[in-house]
Write a protein that holds these residues in place. Structure first.
Motif, PDB file in Angstrom:
ATOM      1  N   LYS A  23       0.825  -1.215   0.000  1.00  0.00           N
ATOM      2  CA  LYS A  23       0.000   0.000   0.000  1.00  0.00           C
ATOM      3  C   LYS A  23       0.855   1.259   0.000  1.00  0.00           C
ATOM      4  N   ASP A  24       2.074   1.157   0.538  1.00  0.00           N
ATOM      5  CA  ASP A  24       2.945   2.334   0.575  1.00  0.00           C
ATOM      6  C   ASP A  24       3.738   2.504  -0.727  1.00  0.00           C
ATOM      7  N   GLY A  25       3.493   1.632  -1.710  1.00  0.00           N
ATOM      8  CA  GLY A  25       4.143   1.736  -3.003  1.00  0.00           C
ATOM      9  C   GLY A  25       5.407   0.913  -3.165  1.00  0.00           C
ATOM     10  N   ARG A  26       5.949   0.381  -2.065  1.00  0.00           N
ATOM     11  CA  ARG A  26       7.159  -0.448  -2.176  1.00  0.00           C
ATOM     12  C   ARG A  26       6.814  -1.780  -2.821  1.00  0.00           C
ATOM     13  N   SER A  27       7.785  -2.325  -3.551  1.00  0.00           N
ATOM     14  CA  SER A  27       7.612  -3.619  -4.226  1.00  0.00           C
ATOM     15  C   SER A  27       8.129  -4.755  -3.362  1.00  0.00           C
ATOM     16  N   VAL A  28       7.458  -5.891  -3.462  1.00  0.00           N
ATOM     17  CA  VAL A  28       7.865  -7.107  -2.765  1.00  0.00           C
ATOM     18  C   VAL A  28       8.015  -8.208  -3.803  1.00  0.00           C
ATOM     19  N   ASP A  29       9.172  -8.853  -3.827  1.00  0.00           N
ATOM     20  CA  ASP A  29       9.420  -9.956  -4.746  1.00  0.00           C
ATOM     21  C   ASP A  29       9.017 -11.271  -4.095  1.00  0.00           C
ATOM     22  N   TYR A  30       8.109 -11.973  -4.727  1.00  0.00           N
ATOM     23  CA  TYR A  30       7.717 -13.312  -4.272  1.00  0.00           C
ATOM     24  C   TYR A  30       8.636 -14.309  -4.975  1.00  0.00           C
ATOM     25  N   ASN A  31       9.513 -14.957  -4.186  1.00  0.00           N
ATOM     26  CA  ASN A  31      10.406 -15.971  -4.764  1.00  0.00           C
ATOM     27  C   ASN A  31       9.995 -17.381  -4.340  1.00  0.00           C
ATOM     28  N   PHE A  32       8.943 -17.494  -3.541  1.00  0.00           N
ATOM     29  CA  PHE A  32       8.373 -18.776  -3.113  1.00  0.00           C
ATOM     30  C   PHE A  32       9.378 -19.638  -2.345  1.00  0.00           C
ATOM     31  N   GLY A  33      10.361 -18.968  -1.717  1.00  0.00           N
ATOM     32  CA  GLY A  33      11.348 -19.682  -0.909  1.00  0.00           C
ATOM     33  C   GLY A  33      12.425 -20.370  -1.710  1.00  0.00           C
ATOM     34  N   ALA A  34      12.504 -20.113  -2.996  1.00  0.00           N
ATOM     35  CA  ALA A  34      13.444 -20.822  -3.879  1.00  0.00           C
ATOM     36  C   ALA A  34      14.894 -20.707  -3.427  1.00  0.00           C
ATOM     37  N   THR A  35      15.257 -19.612  -2.778  1.00  0.00           N
ATOM     38  CA  THR A  35      16.664 -19.389  -2.406  1.00  0.00           C
ATOM     39  C   THR A  35      16.978 -19.810  -0.969  1.00  0.00           C
ATOM     40  N   LEU A  36      16.017 -20.398  -0.277  1.00  0.00           N
ATOM     41  CA  LEU A  36      16.280 -20.843   1.101  1.00  0.00           C
ATOM     42  C   LEU A  36      17.178 -22.072   1.094  1.00  0.00           C
ATOM     43  N   ASN A  37      18.014 -22.184   2.131  1.00  0.00           N
ATOM     44  CA  ASN A  37      18.878 -23.357   2.248  1.00  0.00           C
ATOM     45  C   ASN A  37      18.241 -24.390   3.187  1.00  0.00           C
ATOM     46  N   ASN A  38      18.851 -25.562   3.295  1.00  0.00           N
ATOM     47  CA  ASN A  38      18.290 -26.651   4.109  1.00  0.00           C
ATOM     48  C   ASN A  38      18.120 -26.260   5.574  1.00  0.00           C
ATOM     49  N   LYS A  39      19.055 -25.497   6.120  1.00  0.00           N
ATOM     50  CA  LYS A  39      18.956 -25.058   7.519  1.00  0.00           C
ATOM     51  C   LYS A  39      17.705 -24.206   7.720  1.00  0.00           C
ATOM     52  N   ASP A  40      17.395 -23.352   6.731  1.00  0.00           N
ATOM     53  CA  ASP A  40      16.210 -22.499   6.805  1.00  0.00           C
ATOM     54  C   ASP A  40      14.922 -23.310   6.900  1.00  0.00           C
ATOM     55  N   LEU A  41      14.945 -24.536   6.393  1.00  0.00           N
ATOM     56  CA  LEU A  41      13.736 -25.361   6.321  1.00  0.00           C
ATOM     57  C   LEU A  41      13.541 -26.253   7.543  1.00  0.00           C
ATOM     58  N   GLU A  42      14.391 -26.078   8.548  1.00  0.00           N
ATOM     59  CA  GLU A  42      14.235 -26.829   9.797  1.00  0.00           C
ATOM     60  C   GLU A  42      13.117 -26.208  10.637  1.00  0.00           C
ATOM     61  N   THR A  43      12.773 -26.855  11.735  1.00  0.00           N
ATOM     62  CA  THR A  43      11.769 -26.329  12.660  1.00  0.00           C
ATOM     63  C   THR A  43      12.428 -25.300  13.568  1.00  0.00           C
ATOM     64  N   TRP A  44      11.739 -24.172  13.755  1.00  0.00           N
ATOM     65  CA  TRP A  44      12.264 -23.064  14.558  1.00  0.00           C
ATOM     66  C   TRP A  44      11.223 -22.582  15.555  1.00  0.00           C
ATOM     67  N   PRO A  45      11.681 -22.061  16.694  1.00  0.00           N
ATOM     68  CA  PRO A  45      10.732 -21.437  17.624  1.00  0.00           C
ATOM     69  C   PRO A  45      10.149 -20.175  16.998  1.00  0.00           C
ATOM     70  N   VAL A  46       8.948 -19.852  17.406  1.00  0.00           N
ATOM     71  CA  VAL A  46       8.263 -18.691  16.849  1.00  0.00           C
ATOM     72  C   VAL A  46       7.496 -17.972  17.966  1.00  0.00           C
ATOM     73  N   VAL A  47       7.482 -16.669  17.879  1.00  0.00           N
ATOM     74  CA  VAL A  47       6.588 -15.851  18.698  1.00  0.00           C
ATOM     75  C   VAL A  47       5.680 -15.150  17.695  1.00  0.00           C
ATOM     76  N   LEU A  48       4.376 -15.128  17.965  1.00  0.00           N
ATOM     77  CA  LEU A  48       3.464 -14.581  16.977  1.00  0.00           C
ATOM     78  C   LEU A  48       2.447 -13.648  17.595  1.00  0.00           C
ATOM     79  N   SER A  49       2.051 -12.707  16.798  1.00  0.00           N
ATOM     80  CA  SER A  49       1.043 -11.731  17.195  1.00  0.00           C
ATOM     81  C   SER A  49      -0.238 -12.016  16.429  1.00  0.00           C
ATOM     82  N   ILE A  50      -1.320 -12.047  17.164  1.00  0.00           N
ATOM     83  CA  ILE A  50      -2.647 -12.118  16.562  1.00  0.00           C
ATOM     84  C   ILE A  50      -3.353 -10.854  17.022  1.00  0.00           C
ATOM     85  N   GLY A  51      -3.588  -9.930  16.101  1.00  0.00           N
ATOM     86  CA  GLY A  51      -4.216  -8.712  16.563  1.00  0.00           C
ATOM     87  C   GLY A  51      -4.337  -7.611  15.549  1.00  0.00           C
TER      88      GLY A  51
END
Length: 184
Positions: free
Chosen positions: A81-109
């Motif tokens: 909405k602010d005019g900046r562009s976002v490239d969707y790469n669908f995770g193509a450049t992620l490495n194997n370590k990136d695809l492991e399970t990680w802790p997460v903190v999340l906001s619902i609100g």
């Protein structure tokens, strides 16, 4: 570390937790997590989550997550909405370590500091990823509640509280009753 707004966290997940999702889309949000706060988030559409998520109190939660690449031979550019562009790469450049399970903190609100009108679900995955991964998928669980959503008078106070949320989540998720849920 305890703040007046913190909710006591039980020694193990209690009903309605755990809440488990299927893989859902990672979409672009407002772009504030990384750029303004220094705390990147992965945004997911609330309509792709179990219906119980819609009924949860607005606030900060914790659990585990796993990102997955999406097979796609194309990329896509989306305008925020602010005019900046976002490239969707669908995770193509992620490495194997990136695809492991990680802790997460999340906001619902509604993120009252930013005066949002629609409810969002934003995941801060506790891992330094090799690249952005808009368009990839994420599967996660919600294991507990840290605190209700708050409004802030300064961005610095918001950042401080998010960092405290991260520390509370890390400490809790490292205990055996919670770490057992890291297998997604």
């Amino acid at each position: 570390m305890a703040r007046p707004s913190d909710v006591p966290i039980p020694q193990e997940p209690m009903s309605p937790y755990p809440i488990n999702t299927e893989f859902c889309d990672i979409v672009c949000g407002f772009g504030r997590g990384s750029s303004e706060l220094g705390i990147p988030t992965a945004n997911v559409p609330i309509d792709q989550l179990p219906s119980i998520v819609e009924k949860l109190p607005l606030g900060v939660y914790f659990g585990f997550c796993r990102v997955a690449k999406v097979d796609s031979e194309c990329t896509r550019v989306v305008k925020r909405k602010d005019g900046r562009s976002v490239d969707y790469n669908f995770g193509a450049t992620l490495n194997n370590k990136d695809l492991e399970t990680w802790p997460v903190v999340l906001s619902i609100g509604l993120n009252p500091f930013y005066h949002n009108k629609a409810k969002t679900v934003e995941l801060h995955i506790m891992h330094k990823f090799s690249d952005d991964f808009y368009g990839a998928k994420v599967k996660f669980n919600i294991l507990g509640f840290i605190r209700p959503e708050l409004d802030y008078t300064t961005k610095e106070a918001l950042i401080k509280d998010i960092n405290t949320d991260i520390e509370i989540a890390k400490k809790t998720l490292n205990t055996p009753p919670y770490s057992e849920y890291s297998h997604l």
